[in-house]
Write a protein that holds these residues in place. Sequence first.
Motif, PDB file in Angstrom:
ATOM      1  N   GLU A   5       5.879  14.846  47.066  1.00 56.89           N
ATOM      2  CA  GLU A   5       5.306  14.438  45.785  1.00 56.89           C
ATOM      3  C   GLU A   5       6.396  14.336  44.726  1.00 56.89           C
ATOM      4  O   GLU A   5       7.206  15.251  44.547  1.00 56.89           O
ATOM      5  N   GLY A   6       6.430  13.177  44.038  1.00 56.16           N
ATOM      6  CA  GLY A   6       7.387  12.979  42.960  1.00 56.16           C
ATOM      7  C   GLY A   6       8.765  12.549  43.402  1.00 56.16           C
ATOM      8  O   GLY A   6       9.642  12.296  42.557  1.00 56.16           O
ATOM      9  N   ARG A   7       8.998  12.416  44.696  1.00 60.91           N
ATOM     10  CA  ARG A   7      10.328  12.026  45.178  1.00 60.91           C
ATOM     11  C   ARG A   7      10.408  10.519  45.409  1.00 60.91           C
ATOM     12  O   ARG A   7       9.432   9.854  45.725  1.00 60.91           O
ATOM     13  N   ILE A   8      11.628  10.007  45.276  1.00 63.72           N
ATOM     14  CA  ILE A   8      11.903   8.590  45.462  1.00 63.72           C
ATOM     15  C   ILE A   8      12.646   8.429  46.785  1.00 63.72           C
ATOM     16  O   ILE A   8      13.672   9.081  47.011  1.00 63.72           O
ATOM     17  N   ALA A   9      12.108   7.577  47.653  1.00 61.85           N
ATOM     18  CA  ALA A   9      12.706   7.363  48.967  1.00 61.85           C
ATOM     19  C   ALA A   9      12.974   5.881  49.181  1.00 61.85           C
ATOM     20  O   ALA A   9      12.210   5.027  48.720  1.00 61.85           O
ATOM     21  N   LEU A  10      14.041   5.574  49.884  1.00 65.01           N
ATOM     22  CA  LEU A  10      14.375   4.202  50.244  1.00 65.01           C
ATOM     23  C   LEU A  10      14.558   4.151  51.757  1.00 65.01           C
ATOM     24  O   LEU A  10      15.330   4.944  52.313  1.00 65.01           O
ATOM     25  N   VAL A  11      13.855   3.236  52.405  1.00 59.99           N
ATOM     26  CA  VAL A  11      13.953   3.077  53.858  1.00 59.99           C
ATOM     27  C   VAL A  11      14.407   1.661  54.148  1.00 59.99           C
ATOM     28  O   VAL A  11      13.670   0.701  53.903  1.00 59.99           O
ATOM     29  N   GLU A  28       2.354   8.911  52.507  1.00 62.20           N
ATOM     30  CA  GLU A  28       1.201   9.790  52.736  1.00 62.20           C
ATOM     31  C   GLU A  28       1.477  11.213  52.262  1.00 62.20           C
ATOM     32  O   GLU A  28       0.541  11.948  51.931  1.00 62.20           O
ATOM     33  N   ARG A  29       2.753  11.559  52.218  1.00 59.77           N
ATOM     34  CA  ARG A  29       3.128  12.897  51.785  1.00 59.77           C
ATOM     35  C   ARG A  29       3.613  12.920  50.337  1.00 59.77           C
ATOM     36  O   ARG A  29       4.213  13.881  49.885  1.00 59.77           O
ATOM     37  N   GLY A  30       3.351  11.807  49.610  1.00 56.51           N
ATOM     38  CA  GLY A  30       3.535  11.820  48.171  1.00 56.51           C
ATOM     39  C   GLY A  30       4.705  11.049  47.607  1.00 56.51           C
ATOM     40  O   GLY A  30       4.834  10.925  46.385  1.00 56.51           O
ATOM     41  N   ALA A  31       5.591  10.502  48.445  1.00 54.94           N
ATOM     42  CA  ALA A  31       6.791   9.843  47.939  1.00 54.94           C
ATOM     43  C   ALA A  31       6.498   8.442  47.419  1.00 54.94           C
ATOM     44  O   ALA A  31       5.599   7.751  47.902  1.00 54.94           O
ATOM     45  N   THR A  32       7.271   8.026  46.439  1.00 55.73           N
ATOM     46  CA  THR A  32       7.370   6.619  46.052  1.00 55.73           C
ATOM     47  C   THR A  32       8.420   5.999  46.965  1.00 55.73           C
ATOM     48  O   THR A  32       9.509   6.569  47.136  1.00 55.73           O
ATOM     49  N   VAL A  33       8.117   4.835  47.553  1.00 54.75           N
ATOM     50  CA  VAL A  33       8.982   4.287  48.602  1.00 54.75           C
ATOM     51  C   VAL A  33       9.493   2.888  48.247  1.00 54.75           C
ATOM     52  O   VAL A  33       8.710   2.006  47.881  1.00 54.75           O
ATOM     53  N   ILE A  34      10.794   2.714  48.355  1.00 52.50           N
ATOM     54  CA  ILE A  34      11.401   1.394  48.237  1.00 52.50           C
ATOM     55  C   ILE A  34      11.471   0.810  49.647  1.00 52.50           C
ATOM     56  O   ILE A  34      12.139   1.362  50.524  1.00 52.50           O
ATOM     57  N   VAL A  35      10.758  -0.279  49.846  1.00 51.23           N
ATOM     58  CA  VAL A  35      10.674  -0.946  51.148  1.00 51.23           C
ATOM     59  C   VAL A  35      11.717  -2.049  51.194  1.00 51.23           C
ATOM     60  O   VAL A  35      11.798  -2.873  50.278  1.00 51.23           O
ATOM     61  N   ASN A  36      12.502  -2.081  52.255  1.00 49.12           N
ATOM     62  CA  ASN A  36      13.552  -3.093  52.386  1.00 49.12           C
ATOM     63  C   ASN A  36      13.320  -3.974  53.607  1.00 49.12           C
ATOM     64  O   ASN A  36      12.898  -3.506  54.656  1.00 49.12           O
ATOM     65  N   TYR A  37      13.599  -5.258  53.434  1.00 51.71           N
ATOM     66  CA  TYR A  37      13.555  -6.197  54.561  1.00 51.71           C
ATOM     67  C   TYR A  37      14.679  -7.205  54.381  1.00 51.71           C
ATOM     68  O   TYR A  37      15.214  -7.385  53.279  1.00 51.71           O
ATOM     69  N   SER A  38      15.051  -7.871  55.483  1.00 46.24           N
ATOM     70  CA  SER A  38      16.073  -8.916  55.392  1.00 46.24           C
ATOM     71  C   SER A  38      15.521 -10.299  55.700  1.00 46.24           C
ATOM     72  O   SER A  38      16.074 -11.302  55.259  1.00 46.24           O
ATOM     73  N   ARG A  39      14.408 -10.371  56.465  1.00 49.59           N
ATOM     74  CA  ARG A  39      13.874 -11.675  56.860  1.00 49.59           C
ATOM     75  C   ARG A  39      12.378 -11.821  56.581  1.00 49.59           C
ATOM     76  O   ARG A  39      11.965 -12.818  56.007  1.00 49.59           O
ATOM     77  N   ALA A  44       7.024  -6.950  55.264  1.00 50.78           N
ATOM     78  CA  ALA A  44       7.356  -5.934  54.262  1.00 50.78           C
ATOM     79  C   ALA A  44       6.190  -5.709  53.313  1.00 50.78           C
ATOM     80  O   ALA A  44       5.899  -4.566  52.916  1.00 50.78           O
ATOM     81  N   GLU A  45       5.513  -6.781  52.976  1.00 53.98           N
ATOM     82  CA  GLU A  45       4.351  -6.640  52.093  1.00 53.98           C
ATOM     83  C   GLU A  45       3.209  -5.904  52.784  1.00 53.98           C
ATOM     84  O   GLU A  45       2.441  -5.192  52.132  1.00 53.98           O
ATOM     85  N   GLU A  46       3.105  -6.055  54.116  1.00 56.23           N
ATOM     86  CA  GLU A  46       2.109  -5.276  54.863  1.00 56.23           C
ATOM     87  C   GLU A  46       2.433  -3.788  54.787  1.00 56.23           C
ATOM     88  O   GLU A  46       1.542  -2.944  54.634  1.00 56.23           O
ATOM     89  N   THR A  47       3.722  -3.471  54.900  1.00 53.89           N
ATOM     90  CA  THR A  47       4.135  -2.070  54.747  1.00 53.89           C
ATOM     91  C   THR A  47       3.752  -1.560  53.365  1.00 53.89           C
ATOM     92  O   THR A  47       3.214  -0.453  53.220  1.00 53.89           O
ATOM     93  N   ALA A  48       4.008  -2.362  52.343  1.00 57.55           N
ATOM     94  CA  ALA A  48       3.673  -1.969  50.979  1.00 57.55           C
ATOM     95  C   ALA A  48       2.164  -1.769  50.812  1.00 57.55           C
ATOM     96  O   ALA A  48       1.719  -0.854  50.104  1.00 57.55           O
ATOM     97  N   VAL A  60       9.213  -3.611  46.923  1.00 57.77           N
ATOM     98  CA  VAL A  60       9.728  -4.350  48.067  1.00 57.77           C
ATOM     99  C   VAL A  60      10.995  -5.083  47.650  1.00 57.77           C
ATOM    100  O   VAL A  60      11.004  -5.817  46.659  1.00 57.77           O
ATOM    101  N   VAL A  61      12.081  -4.890  48.431  1.00 56.70           N
ATOM    102  CA  VAL A  61      13.371  -5.477  48.085  1.00 56.70           C
ATOM    103  C   VAL A  61      13.949  -6.204  49.291  1.00 56.70           C
ATOM    104  O   VAL A  61      14.119  -5.608  50.362  1.00 56.70           O
ATOM    105  N   LYS A  62      14.267  -7.487  49.115  1.00 59.13           N
ATOM    106  CA  LYS A  62      14.981  -8.225  50.148  1.00 59.13           C
ATOM    107  C   LYS A  62      16.466  -7.951  49.998  1.00 59.13           C
ATOM    108  O   LYS A  62      17.035  -8.144  48.922  1.00 59.13           O
ATOM    109  N   ALA A  63      17.106  -7.503  51.072  1.00 59.36           N
ATOM    110  CA  ALA A  63      18.533  -7.198  51.002  1.00 59.36           C
ATOM    111  C   ALA A  63      19.124  -7.108  52.400  1.00 59.36           C
ATOM    112  O   ALA A  63      18.507  -6.546  53.300  1.00 59.36           O
ATOM    113  N   ASP A  64      20.300  -7.658  52.569  1.00 61.65           N
ATOM    114  CA  ASP A  64      21.068  -7.552  53.802  1.00 61.65           C
ATOM    115  C   ASP A  64      22.006  -6.364  53.644  1.00 61.65           C
ATOM    116  O   ASP A  64      22.959  -6.414  52.861  1.00 61.65           O
TER     117      ASP A  64
END
Length: 268
Positions: A5-11, A28-39, A44-48, A60-64
Amino acid sequence: MRDFEGRIALVTGSATGLGRSMAVKLAERGATVIVNYSRSKSDAEETATEIGAAGAQSVVVKADVSSPEGCAALRDAATAFGRLDILINNAGITRHARDHGDLDALSKNDFMDLYAVNVVGPYLAMQALKPLLQKAHEASGRASAVLNTSSIAGTTGIGSSVAYAASKGALNTMTLSLARGLAPAIRVNSVCPGFIGTRWFKNAMDEEAFAKTVKSVEATTPLNVASGPDDIADSALFLVSDAARHVTGELLHVDAGLHLGFSPLAAR
């Protein structure tokens, strides 16, 4: 359990497969998540969407990850939150050349491509995000957590190709080096899966071959099971949780014992 809860995570690489599973479980355990995809933006939007269903926020962030520019985009996304508590370097690629004795199966470019994503990518991500990981440590007094998605290929030399195994071996060594170098503000660990029943494996073979592979894995792992992404993610999240607050520089096999080799007794 809302221990993030309250933590920022990037995967990184979290549009599908193991990356998606880790991202959703963090949410599910409380984190705010930055979702990354390249293609695949739609994946990625389904994950979001799944993260939103868990009651959490996502970006959601597109990045190589193999480029400094891509990792700068990830840094910019995390900067909006002022810090980063958890970084999971999950993005990875392979080339399939399972006969490791066929030295004509891989080119120099194959090696360079795999190293760019599987080794250089995590390094560039940590380089770009280190200040934000340090800010999270300063704010909480708790070491921030980096988790690298490696493979038993990096500890056993088996796997989809020599180049893939070598890249994961390099990632494991880098995990050890940076666990020393980034302490005490940042913990760095690796999770080393074996077979995972995701598109990563399915796309490399037809449906019949995939079914045979699953049966073979079930017959030859000591636990007689074929792992799915949730099985790996549950163990992986331990390494970024407070339960692992004194764990750094570890390479955790999560493979139902596949790295141990075939056991006749396990197949009975």
